[in-house]
Design a protein around this motif. Sequence first.
Motif, PDB file in Angstrom:
ATOM      1  N   MET A 237       0.833  -1.206   0.000  1.00 57.51           N
ATOM      2  CA  MET A 237       0.000   0.000   0.000  1.00 57.51           C
ATOM      3  C   MET A 237       0.866   1.253   0.000  1.00 57.51           C
ATOM      4  O   MET A 237       1.626   1.500   0.932  1.00 57.51           O
ATOM      5  CB  MET A 237      -0.911   0.009   1.239  1.00 57.51           C
ATOM      6  CG  MET A 237      -1.799   1.238   1.335  1.00 57.51           C
ATOM      7  SD  MET A 237      -2.808   1.224   2.846  1.00 57.51           S
ATOM      8  CE  MET A 237      -3.928  -0.107   2.458  1.00 57.51           C
ATOM      9  N   THR A 238       0.757   2.033  -1.043  1.00 55.11           N
ATOM     10  CA  THR A 238       1.388   3.352  -1.071  1.00 55.11           C
ATOM     11  C   THR A 238       0.613   4.243  -2.028  1.00 55.11           C
ATOM     12  O   THR A 238       0.018   3.766  -3.005  1.00 55.11           O
ATOM     13  CB  THR A 238       2.880   3.286  -1.465  1.00 55.11           C
ATOM     14  OG1 THR A 238       3.496   4.555  -1.199  1.00 55.11           O
ATOM     15  CG2 THR A 238       3.077   2.910  -2.919  1.00 55.11           C
ATOM     16  N   GLY A 239       0.569   5.522  -1.732  1.00 50.97           N
ATOM     17  CA  GLY A 239      -0.195   6.457  -2.539  1.00 50.97           C
ATOM     18  C   GLY A 239      -1.692   6.355  -2.337  1.00 50.97           C
ATOM     19  O   GLY A 239      -2.466   6.905  -3.115  1.00 50.97           O
ATOM     20  N   SER A 240      -2.114   5.676  -1.272  1.00 47.23           N
ATOM     21  CA  SER A 240      -3.541   5.471  -1.031  1.00 47.23           C
ATOM     22  C   SER A 240      -4.144   6.604  -0.201  1.00 47.23           C
ATOM     23  O   SER A 240      -3.502   7.113   0.713  1.00 47.23           O
ATOM     24  CB  SER A 240      -3.770   4.143  -0.300  1.00 47.23           C
ATOM     25  OG  SER A 240      -3.385   3.055  -1.101  1.00 47.23           O
ATOM     26  N   LEU A 241      -5.374   6.936  -0.529  1.00 41.80           N
ATOM     27  CA  LEU A 241      -6.174   7.871   0.264  1.00 41.80           C
ATOM     28  C   LEU A 241      -7.260   7.037   0.928  1.00 41.80           C
ATOM     29  O   LEU A 241      -8.134   6.499   0.257  1.00 41.80           O
ATOM     30  CB  LEU A 241      -6.798   8.954  -0.621  1.00 41.80           C
ATOM     31  CG  LEU A 241      -5.857   9.661  -1.598  1.00 41.80           C
ATOM     32  CD1 LEU A 241      -6.630  10.706  -2.404  1.00 41.80           C
ATOM     33  CD2 LEU A 241      -4.691  10.306  -0.868  1.00 41.80           C
ATOM     34  N   LEU A 242      -7.182   6.920   2.237  1.00 40.36           N
ATOM     35  CA  LEU A 242      -8.016   5.960   2.949  1.00 40.36           C
ATOM     36  C   LEU A 242      -9.088   6.686   3.757  1.00 40.36           C
ATOM     37  O   LEU A 242      -8.793   7.306   4.782  1.00 40.36           O
ATOM     38  CB  LEU A 242      -7.140   5.121   3.876  1.00 40.36           C
ATOM     39  CG  LEU A 242      -6.025   4.356   3.157  1.00 40.36           C
ATOM     40  CD1 LEU A 242      -4.959   3.902   4.132  1.00 40.36           C
ATOM     41  CD2 LEU A 242      -6.597   3.169   2.416  1.00 40.36           C
ATOM     42  N   ALA A 243     -10.327   6.603   3.290  1.00 42.29           N
ATOM     43  CA  ALA A 243     -11.432   7.217   4.009  1.00 42.29           C
ATOM     44  C   ALA A 243     -11.797   6.356   5.215  1.00 42.29           C
ATOM     45  O   ALA A 243     -11.896   5.131   5.126  1.00 42.29           O
ATOM     46  CB  ALA A 243     -12.633   7.363   3.096  1.00 42.29           C
ATOM     47  N   ILE A 244     -11.968   7.000   6.360  1.00 38.72           N
ATOM     48  CA  ILE A 244     -12.488   6.341   7.552  1.00 38.72           C
ATOM     49  C   ILE A 244     -13.441   7.349   8.174  1.00 38.72           C
ATOM     50  O   ILE A 244     -13.086   8.160   9.025  1.00 38.72           O
ATOM     51  CB  ILE A 244     -11.351   5.872   8.490  1.00 38.72           C
ATOM     52  CG1 ILE A 244     -11.920   5.251   9.763  1.00 38.72           C
ATOM     53  CG2 ILE A 244     -10.332   6.946   8.781  1.00 38.72           C
ATOM     54  CD1 ILE A 244     -10.907   4.444  10.580  1.00 38.72           C
ATOM     55  N   ASP A 245     -14.684   7.333   7.650  1.00 37.82           N
ATOM     56  CA  ASP A 245     -15.572   8.482   7.807  1.00 37.82           C
ATOM     57  C   ASP A 245     -17.030   8.132   8.032  1.00 37.82           C
ATOM     58  O   ASP A 245     -17.912   8.956   7.798  1.00 37.82           O
ATOM     59  CB  ASP A 245     -15.434   9.389   6.581  1.00 37.82           C
ATOM     60  CG  ASP A 245     -15.874   8.702   5.281  1.00 37.82           C
ATOM     61  OD1 ASP A 245     -16.385   7.557   5.336  1.00 37.82           O
ATOM     62  OD2 ASP A 245     -15.717   9.313   4.211  1.00 37.82           O
ATOM     63  N   GLY A 246     -17.307   6.899   8.479  1.00 35.35           N
ATOM     64  CA  GLY A 246     -18.690   6.541   8.750  1.00 35.35           C
ATOM     65  C   GLY A 246     -19.612   6.591   7.545  1.00 35.35           C
ATOM     66  O   GLY A 246     -20.821   6.702   7.696  1.00 35.35           O
ATOM     67  N   GLY A 247     -19.017   6.507   6.352  1.00 33.94           N
ATOM     68  CA  GLY A 247     -19.813   6.501   5.123  1.00 33.94           C
ATOM     69  C   GLY A 247     -20.029   7.869   4.500  1.00 33.94           C
ATOM     70  O   GLY A 247     -20.718   7.995   3.481  1.00 33.94           O
ATOM     71  N   TRP A 248     -19.414   8.914   5.074  1.00 33.95           N
ATOM     72  CA  TRP A 248     -19.642  10.296   4.597  1.00 33.95           C
ATOM     73  C   TRP A 248     -19.365  10.426   3.104  1.00 33.95           C
ATOM     74  O   TRP A 248     -20.218  10.915   2.345  1.00 33.95           O
ATOM     75  CB  TRP A 248     -18.748  11.229   5.405  1.00 33.95           C
ATOM     76  CG  TRP A 248     -18.952  12.703   5.170  1.00 33.95           C
ATOM     77  CD1 TRP A 248     -19.584  13.298   4.132  1.00 33.95           C
ATOM     78  CD2 TRP A 248     -18.497  13.767   6.030  1.00 33.95           C
ATOM     79  NE1 TRP A 248     -19.538  14.663   4.271  1.00 33.95           N
ATOM     80  CE2 TRP A 248     -18.889  14.965   5.431  1.00 33.95           C
ATOM     81  CE3 TRP A 248     -17.796  13.803   7.223  1.00 33.95           C
ATOM     82  CZ2 TRP A 248     -18.588  16.208   6.004  1.00 33.95           C
ATOM     83  CZ3 TRP A 248     -17.510  15.027   7.788  1.00 33.95           C
ATOM     84  CH2 TRP A 248     -17.910  16.212   7.180  1.00 33.95           C
ATOM     85  N   THR A 249     -18.184  10.021   2.667  1.00 36.38           N
ATOM     86  CA  THR A 249     -17.835  10.227   1.248  1.00 36.38           C
ATOM     87  C   THR A 249     -18.497   9.225   0.313  1.00 36.38           C
ATOM     88  O   THR A 249     -18.436   9.375  -0.905  1.00 36.38           O
ATOM     89  CB  THR A 249     -16.309  10.176   1.050  1.00 36.38           C
ATOM     90  OG1 THR A 249     -15.785   8.964   1.616  1.00 36.38           O
ATOM     91  CG2 THR A 249     -15.633  11.366   1.710  1.00 36.38           C
ATOM     92  N   ALA A 250     -19.143   8.206   0.869  1.00 35.74           N
ATOM     93  CA  ALA A 250     -19.881   7.250   0.027  1.00 35.74           C
ATOM     94  C   ALA A 250     -21.292   7.740  -0.271  1.00 35.74           C
ATOM     95  O   ALA A 250     -21.906   7.327  -1.243  1.00 35.74           O
ATOM     96  CB  ALA A 250     -19.950   5.893   0.721  1.00 35.74           C
ATOM     97  N   ALA A 251     -21.799   8.626   0.583  1.00 34.64           N
ATOM     98  CA  ALA A 251     -23.208   9.045   0.468  1.00 34.64           C
ATOM     99  C   ALA A 251     -23.409  10.035  -0.681  1.00 34.64           C
ATOM    100  O   ALA A 251     -22.516  10.818  -0.992  1.00 34.64           O
ATOM    101  CB  ALA A 251     -23.650   9.676   1.775  1.00 34.64           C
TER     102      ALA A 251
END
Length: 251
Positions: A237-251
Amino acid sequence: MSSGDAFRLDGKVALVTGGASGIGEATCKELARAGASVIVADINREAAERLASTLPHAKAVRMDVTNVESIEAVAATIERLDILVNNAGIAHVGDIAHVEPDDFDRLMTVNVKSVYLVTRTFLPLLLKVRGSIVNIGSVAGQVGIKQRFAYCTTKGAVLAMSRQLAVEYPKELRVNCICPGTVQTPFVEGYLDKYHAHEKEKIRAELNARQPIGRVGKPEEIASLIRYVSSEEAEFMTGSLLAIDGGWTAA
């Protein structure tokens, strides 16, 4: 492999900026639990020392992430660095018409230039060991959020820096960016006190509802992801942007 053997960081040295509170504090605790020697770097030396005194193989350093001399003074005391967590940052509320130039400059200095200064200073140490850099971004760098003009701008820059570094040093470093949603930290409490003192519970409910999961995140949840990203199990894993946001950016 038992769960106790997973994502171990034994023999690794980690430095966490803004390490004395919030996500930084939780990260120092989690990396120490994983076996790393942790350097708690914070502008608040007393708070850093209090935390370091509770952790095995930890030390506290006062670091002003906006000051080259301060960063270099810390670097001069470190012989090895495997993990750099660029966590220090500040927030700001306002649309473009209400963000004064001084406020914008302050946010750019603390949230963006500091990542450049700290990373540049510690780069030689990290290159020696194929180190891991974990930058703490935000959903604010991925989506537009009303009344967060300057903050969104700075976090977008952190995402861009993370990707650029990963491409520049694909075999020499691993560079990833973690993008939390709203997390329950002193950072958030300070925001409520400053901007919504008369309606804190109303705004707190709105912050919870902003994440589809229906609550804000816990600092420990972010710290667990930082531990994984820093571990050998995440070597691909490198260059990854990892969302950990309770689904915010998926909605």
